[in-house]
Design an enzyme around this catalytic site. Structure first.
Site, PDB file in Angstrom:
ATOM      1  N   GLU A 214      -7.945 -11.552   5.563  1.00 30.05           N
ATOM      2  CA  GLU A 214      -8.586 -10.225   5.579  1.00 30.05           C
ATOM      3  C   GLU A 214      -9.714 -10.116   4.553  1.00 30.05           C
ATOM      4  O   GLU A 214     -10.053  -9.025   4.107  1.00 30.05           O
ATOM      5  CB  GLU A 214      -7.530  -9.130   5.352  1.00 30.05           C
ATOM      6  CG  GLU A 214      -6.641  -9.334   4.133  1.00 30.05           C
ATOM      7  CD  GLU A 214      -5.622  -8.218   3.945  1.00 30.05           C
ATOM      8  OE1 GLU A 214      -5.718  -7.169   4.600  1.00 30.05           O
ATOM      9  OE2 GLU A 214      -4.721  -8.399   3.103  1.00 30.05           O
TER      10      GLU A 214
ATOM     11  N   HIS B 100       0.801  -1.231   0.000  1.00 27.83           N
ATOM     12  CA  HIS B 100       0.000   0.000   0.000  1.00 27.83           C
ATOM     13  C   HIS B 100       0.833   1.280   0.000  1.00 27.83           C
ATOM     14  O   HIS B 100       0.281   2.359   0.212  1.00 27.83           O
ATOM     15  CB  HIS B 100      -0.947   0.012   1.196  1.00 27.83           C
ATOM     16  CG  HIS B 100      -2.114  -0.917   1.029  1.00 27.83           C
ATOM     17  ND1 HIS B 100      -2.973  -0.850  -0.053  1.00 27.83           N
ATOM     18  CD2 HIS B 100      -2.573  -1.939   1.802  1.00 27.83           C
ATOM     19  CE1 HIS B 100      -3.906  -1.788   0.070  1.00 27.83           C
ATOM     20  NE2 HIS B 100      -3.674  -2.465   1.170  1.00 27.83           N
TER      21      HIS B 100
ATOM     22  N   ASP C 249      -9.289  -4.361   5.743  1.00 25.50           N
ATOM     23  CA  ASP C 249      -9.877  -5.084   4.609  1.00 25.50           C
ATOM     24  C   ASP C 249     -10.997  -6.001   5.064  1.00 25.50           C
ATOM     25  O   ASP C 249     -12.028  -6.115   4.386  1.00 25.50           O
ATOM     26  CB  ASP C 249      -8.793  -5.902   3.889  1.00 25.50           C
ATOM     27  CG  ASP C 249      -8.075  -5.055   2.854  1.00 25.50           C
ATOM     28  OD1 ASP C 249      -8.758  -4.470   2.005  1.00 25.50           O
ATOM     29  OD2 ASP C 249      -6.840  -4.957   2.921  1.00 25.50           O
TER      30      ASP C 249
END
Ligand code: 3PY
Ligand code: MG
Length: 251
Positions: free
Chosen positions: A147, A44, A173
């Protein structure tokens, strides 16, 4: 076995943070600040493959193990960060036993897996390949993230995969995937986290989680979660600046 992996497997509580700033200075400062480990976030953040090796080096300056959250499941990105000297990998969005097994295969040399041998930094640029081959399977940590709703539904099969060391819960998530957002979803999310933690512990795996702040680490420790990534360098920097400015303005 490395001290780091041994502590993880033994369920010792370890506190780390994400490195998201694409510069070695931030990693060096974070490593010197007393974390047990750090996780370079290549999923990310905008940290690319060429930079990862220098970030690991910066962490090594203070003898802090650096693992890397790889962007996906591709074996070549797992091999690349391990060759750069990462102490382990965190593989995001693992939703099936087959995906968890593929991560084991990519992380371990034969006979346990299918990792390719190469002259990377981890193997002394080729000058210490035999020595590295002897210890790598034993030293490298493999953490996989549960997740997604599918991962939650298939938790029993994922936690049973041999070679996975840490089951790491991604609440952000997970909350989106199971539709448990915000305060209304808190109870549902907590139940999902506890289901994953319980299944992982029953299968003998260490359990990790991301927390945006350290406030509830005690509560999750009671649920036998031992491996923590608390916020990130960008989050901690922002919060630190905001609090210093606020204090100065009210002085
Ligand atoms: C999530 O919360 O989704 C994460 O991946 C945290 O690391
Ligand atoms: Mg996530």
């Amino acid at each position: 076995m490395s001290d780091f992996r041994q502590k993880c497997l033994g369920g010792e509580r370890l506190i780390g943070t994400f490195a998201a700033v694409p510069h070695p200075v931030t990693v060096e400062v974070t490593a010197a600040a007393g974390v047990d480990f750090l996780c370079i976030d290549a999923e990310h953040s905008q940290i690319g493959r060429e930079l990862i090796e220098n970030l690991i080096r910066a962490s090594d300056v203070h003898r802090v193990p650096a693992i890397v959250r790889v962007p996906g499941h591709a074996p070549e990105s797992i091999a690349g960060v391990l060759d750069a000297g990462a102490a382990g990998v965190l593989v995001p969005r693992v939703s099936t036993a087959a995906q968890a097994k593929a991560a084991v295969m990519a992380t371990r040399y034969p006979p346990l897996g299918e990792r390719g041998v190469g002259p990377g930094r981890a193997a002394g640029y080729g000058y210490r390949i035999p020595d590295y081959l002897k210890r790598a399977n034993d030293e490298i940590l493999l953490a996989v993230q549960i997740e997604t709703a599918e991962g939650l539904a298939k938790v029993e099969e994922i936690v049973s995969v041999e070679g996975v060391d840490v089951i790491f819960i991604g609440p952000g998530d997970l909350s989106v995937s199971i539709n448990a957002l915000g305060p209304q979803g808190a109870e549902k999310l907590e139940a999902a986290i506890l289901t994953i933690a319980k299944a992982a512990r029953a299968a003998g795996k260490a359990v990790g989680i991301f927390r945006p702040s350290p406030d509830d680490v005690g509560k999750w420790t009671d649920a036998e979660i031992s491996f923590y990534l608390i916020a990130s360098d960008t989050m901690i920097l922002g919060a630190g600046v905001a609090s210093a400015v606020k204090a100065a303005r009210s002085a």
